[in-house]
Design a protein around this motif. Structure first.
Motif, PDB file in Angstrom:
ATOM      1  N   LYS A  56     -21.480  -1.053  65.717  1.00 54.98           N
ATOM      2  CA  LYS A  56     -22.011  -1.733  66.064  1.00 54.98           C
ATOM      3  C   LYS A  56     -23.184  -2.514  65.561  1.00 54.98           C
ATOM      4  N   ALA A  57     -23.935  -2.165  64.488  1.00 52.38           N
ATOM      5  CA  ALA A  57     -24.755  -2.941  63.840  1.00 52.38           C
ATOM      6  C   ALA A  57     -24.013  -3.484  62.426  1.00 52.38           C
ATOM      7  N   GLY A  58     -23.278  -3.590  62.406  1.00 51.38           N
ATOM      8  CA  GLY A  58     -22.739  -4.086  60.945  1.00 51.38           C
ATOM      9  C   GLY A  58     -22.113  -3.104  60.208  1.00 51.38           C
ATOM     10  N   MET A  59     -23.374  -2.061  60.053  1.00 55.55           N
ATOM     11  CA  MET A  59     -22.844  -0.711  59.384  1.00 55.55           C
ATOM     12  C   MET A  59     -21.763  -0.435  58.961  1.00 55.55           C
ATOM     13  N   THR A  60     -20.602  -0.893  58.534  1.00 52.30           N
ATOM     14  CA  THR A  60     -19.141  -0.476  58.102  1.00 52.30           C
ATOM     15  C   THR A  60     -19.158   0.472  57.210  1.00 52.30           C
ATOM     16  N   PHE A  61     -18.352   1.016  56.924  1.00 46.29           N
ATOM     17  CA  PHE A  61     -17.789   1.347  55.825  1.00 46.29           C
ATOM     18  C   PHE A  61     -18.375   0.739  54.231  1.00 46.29           C
ATOM     19  N   ALA A  62     -17.918  -0.538  54.615  1.00 46.59           N
ATOM     20  CA  ALA A  62     -17.345  -1.085  53.318  1.00 46.59           C
ATOM     21  C   ALA A  62     -19.262  -2.305  52.804  1.00 46.59           C
ATOM     22  N   SER A  63     -19.261  -2.747  54.092  1.00 41.74           N
ATOM     23  CA  SER A  63     -21.148  -3.134  53.913  1.00 41.74           C
ATOM     24  C   SER A  63     -21.916  -2.363  53.309  1.00 41.74           C
ATOM     25  N   VAL A  64     -21.825  -0.602  54.014  1.00 38.69           N
ATOM     26  CA  VAL A  64     -22.860   0.695  53.521  1.00 38.69           C
ATOM     27  C   VAL A  64     -22.777   0.478  51.900  1.00 38.69           C
ATOM     28  N   LEU A  65     -21.226   0.768  51.838  1.00 42.02           N
ATOM     29  CA  LEU A  65     -21.002   0.835  50.380  1.00 42.02           C
ATOM     30  C   LEU A  65     -20.988  -0.410  49.217  1.00 42.02           C
ATOM     31  N   ARG A  66     -21.403  -1.570  49.769  1.00 38.44           N
ATOM     32  CA  ARG A  66     -21.463  -2.660  48.876  1.00 38.44           C
ATOM     33  C   ARG A  66     -22.808  -2.429  48.073  1.00 38.44           C
TER      34      ARG A  66
ATOM     35  N   ILE B 294     -21.638   7.888  52.756  1.00 34.78           N
ATOM     36  CA  ILE B 294     -21.681   7.909  53.890  1.00 34.78           C
ATOM     37  C   ILE B 294     -20.494   7.652  55.197  1.00 34.78           C
ATOM     38  N   GLU B 295     -20.842   8.268  56.310  1.00 34.06           N
ATOM     39  CA  GLU B 295     -20.048   9.364  56.839  1.00 34.06           C
ATOM     40  C   GLU B 295     -20.350   8.737  57.992  1.00 34.06           C
ATOM     41  N   ASP B 296     -19.250   9.224  58.754  1.00 35.20           N
ATOM     42  CA  ASP B 296     -19.115   8.718  60.420  1.00 35.20           C
ATOM     43  C   ASP B 296     -18.307   9.611  61.043  1.00 35.20           C
TER      44      ASP B 296
ATOM     45  N   ASN C  16     -28.251  11.687  49.807  1.00 36.06           N
ATOM     46  CA  ASN C  16     -28.314  10.439  50.874  1.00 36.06           C
ATOM     47  C   ASN C  16     -27.728   9.751  51.874  1.00 36.06           C
ATOM     48  N   GLN C  17     -28.177  10.655  53.121  1.00 35.46           N
ATOM     49  CA  GLN C  17     -26.725  10.687  54.128  1.00 35.46           C
ATOM     50  C   GLN C  17     -26.649   9.231  54.706  1.00 35.46           C
ATOM     51  N   VAL C  18     -25.929   8.849  54.629  1.00 33.42           N
ATOM     52  CA  VAL C  18     -26.007   7.566  55.430  1.00 33.42           C
ATOM     53  C   VAL C  18     -24.747   7.541  56.127  1.00 33.42           C
ATOM     54  N   GLN C  19     -25.113   7.333  57.965  1.00 37.10           N
ATOM     55  CA  GLN C  19     -24.168   7.152  59.270  1.00 37.10           C
ATOM     56  C   GLN C  19     -24.217   5.448  59.555  1.00 37.10           C
ATOM     57  N   VAL C  20     -23.077   5.762  59.123  1.00 37.35           N
ATOM     58  CA  VAL C  20     -21.978   4.349  59.613  1.00 37.35           C
ATOM     59  C   VAL C  20     -22.498   4.111  61.548  1.00 37.35           C
ATOM     60  N   ASN C  21     -22.820   2.679  61.941  1.00 35.33           N
ATOM     61  CA  ASN C  21     -23.037   2.034  62.835  1.00 35.33           C
ATOM     62  C   ASN C  21     -23.024   0.664  62.587  1.00 35.33           C
TER      63      ASN C  21
END
Length: 566
Positions: A369-379, A350-352, A362-367
């Motif tokens: 504004k769309a509610g994709m925070t570090f915490a929500s993506v980590l869950r 999970i990166e920003d 598998n790399q995920v970009q934090v967003n």
């Protein structure tokens, strides 16, 4: 009859760089790889660094090795080859010796290229060996300014009058072969090839100043007419998908750029100033620097490297990399993940922002504004059957607690913190709301790091230590009476420094330290325990550099400014 040269693999074994088992594996992979030489395979396997392979080739072929960090090219020799030809063939004329042209190469078997150079220059050649990445940087430095300066001149000539918004609306910015597009491409190419981390476009009252950040310092590059400012900003904003009509608020964008034999991602930021919008382009994931994805290329000393590699081999736990912005934290994490990605496991990051595109992740970009925070993506990631998780930054209590729980429940977790050293990182986690018992149970270790500027060996000057400098040295003042200082010369572009060297502080957890954390011991007590166990701290490492003349006391003060002497 001349002796037959030893094979490269045997030279590397004799030098103690690789083992026989590693050579056997490399040879096996080479057989299955088309057109790959053994040195390339060994580099891909991270068995050796570019410098080690180059020195081994030098010994194997009985050809001189040259350190291009300290050896500069004679402009007269460099001018014998076109800059584009030198970059495409990765060769650099250095000077003349006994009527021959001395040329730096990384591959001594490119005989066709050598014949071409003989024909082009009319000189016999003497070839010397240099690591490929260092050679590329030296080539760019030798020919620096020629292409970009020409493009800037053309653009300055084109924009003799102030460019209006109406003019911009009529410009076809999609046409890649305009003077504007060529100028921006040339600047990006040159910045990437010289290892710059950022490009700054700064409008002033009378001109547009362009500067590169190299080795941590902003270095003046060129000046453009202020009349070109609007066109330059508009072009960059279009490329990075910003709103070109909005000039009153800051904006962020990104570009994926493909240059001459390399790729990179560029993070773009615009900021309104009193003279117009300032643009900063952060160059990320430069594929010209593959050594940065190599654990052996991080520059760790043997003890730290052994400790770090043992930590990343653990099946679970959390490993933190800490330091200020620009200290190389993400580079260290990527090198570790790159090594681990060869295993048949599921790695999710999970990166920003995503700073480097890596195969096997598998790399995920934090967003946000769309509610994709570090915490929500980590869950969500925890429901994706991960083996290894990389959290770009522990920004808040929720993310920190989720990361700790993931580590306790059988995952290997990597993350970063913006703290000064290893011991204060533990206190920071507790301050963020993570219970001490959870920190003690989950944490495998902490790496703290800095990038220290190294003095130019050609112009550094020895001077007596002043009373003020003795305060910086602290308890070491009695052992040091003289230190080197920067001066500036042609070899270091009058900066006094020639590059940066990483230093590391490694705290590896043991039972006693876990008990100390659980019982609420202070950072000072953790420091004292680490010191009793022989742990080396950032201050120790940079002090060694001062003693050896690699850096100066001003740099030591900058690096350990907030690390109190215990």
């Amino acid at each position: 009859m001349a002796n037959k040269p030893k094979k490269l693999g045997m030279v590397l074994i004799e030098e103690g760089i690789i083992t026989e088992a590693q050579l056997t594996r490399a040879l096996d992979l080479q057989k299955r790889s088309k057109d790959k030489r053994l040195g390339e395979v060994i580099l891909e396997l991270s068995y050796a660094t570019e410098e080690q392979v180059a020195k081994a080739i030098s010994k194997q072929m009985n050809m001189p090795y040259v350190d291009l960090n300290t050896t500069k090219s004679d402009p007269k020799a460099a001018s014998l080859l076109d800059s584009q030809y030198a970059k495409e063939r990765c060769v650099l004329p250095l000077g003349f010796e006994n009527g021959s042209l001395v040329v730096a190469v990384y591959d001594p078997l490119e005989y066709f290229t050598f014949e071409e150079i003989r024909s082009l220059t009319g000189y016999d050649l003497k070839t010397v060996i240099s690591p490929k990445t260092v050679l590329r940087n030296a080539i760019e430095h030798a020919y620096s300014g020629t292409e970009a300066a020409s493009a800037v001149k053309n653009l300055n000539d084109e924009y003799t009058d102030e460019v209006t918004d109406a003019d911009l609306e009529n410009m076809d910015e999609r046409v890649e072969e305009t003077a504007l597009a060529r100028m921006i491409n040339s600047l990006i190419n040159q910045a990437a090839e010289t290892g710059a981390s950022d490009i700054h476009f700064e409008p002033t009252k009378d001109a547009l100043i362009i500067r590169f950040r190299i080795n941590g310092d902003l270095v003046y590059h060129t000046t453009m007419k202020l009349s070109a400012h609007n066109a330059v900003v508009t072009r960059i904003k279009l490329l990075s998908e910003m709103n070109i009509a909005e000039k009153r608020v800051p904006q962020d964008g990104k570009i994926h750029y493909t240059g001459r034999g390399f790729e990179l991602d560029i993070r773009v930021s615009s900021l309104p100033t009193i003279y117009g919008e300032k643009i900063v382009m952060r160059l990320l994931g430069n594929t010209l620097r593959p050594e940065l994805l190599n654990l052996n290329g991080l520059g760790m000393d043997s003890i730290t490297a052994e400790q770090f590699q043992s930590m990343i081999k653990a099946p679970n736990g959390i490993i933190l990399v800490t330091g200020p912005t620009g200290s190389g934290k993400t580079t260290t994490l990527y090198a570790a993940l790159s090594a681990l990605s060869r295993k048949p496991i599921n790695i999710v990051s999970i990166e920003d922002p995503v700073e480097q595109r890596l195969d096997g992740l598998n790399q995920v970009q934090v967003n946000e504004k769309a509610g994709m925070t570090f915490a929500s993506v980590l869950r969500s990631i925890l429901r994706q059957d991960p083996d290894i998780i990389m959290v770009g930054e522990m920004r808040d209590e929720e993310t920190a607690q989720l990361g700790m729980r993931a580590a306790i429940t059988g995952h290997l977790v990597f993350s970063t913190l913006h703290t000064n050293d290893t011991c204060t990182s533990i206190m920071r986690l507790i301050d963020m709301g993570v219970p001490p018992y959870m920190v003690a149970a989950a944490l495998s270790g902490v790496i703290a790091q800095r990038l220290v500027k190294t003095l130019c060996p050609h112009c550094r000057k020895m001077l007596p230590v002043t009373e003020q400098e003795k305060l910086v040295l602290g308890s070491a003042a009695g052992d040091i009476t003289e230190t080197y200082h920067p001066v500036g010369c042609e070899f270091c572009s009058n900066t006094g420094y020639t590059g940066r060297k990483p230093i590391f502080e490694c705290l590896k957890m043991d039972g006693k330290m876990r008990d100390m954390i659980s019982s609420g011991k202070s950072a000072g007590e953790l420091y004292a325990y680490g010191k009793s166990k022989g742990m080396r701290f950032l201050r120790d490492n940079v002090l060694d550099m001062v003693k050896s003349g690699e850096t100066d006391l001003a740099e030591m003060q900058r690096v350990v400014y907030s690390v109190e002497e215990q």
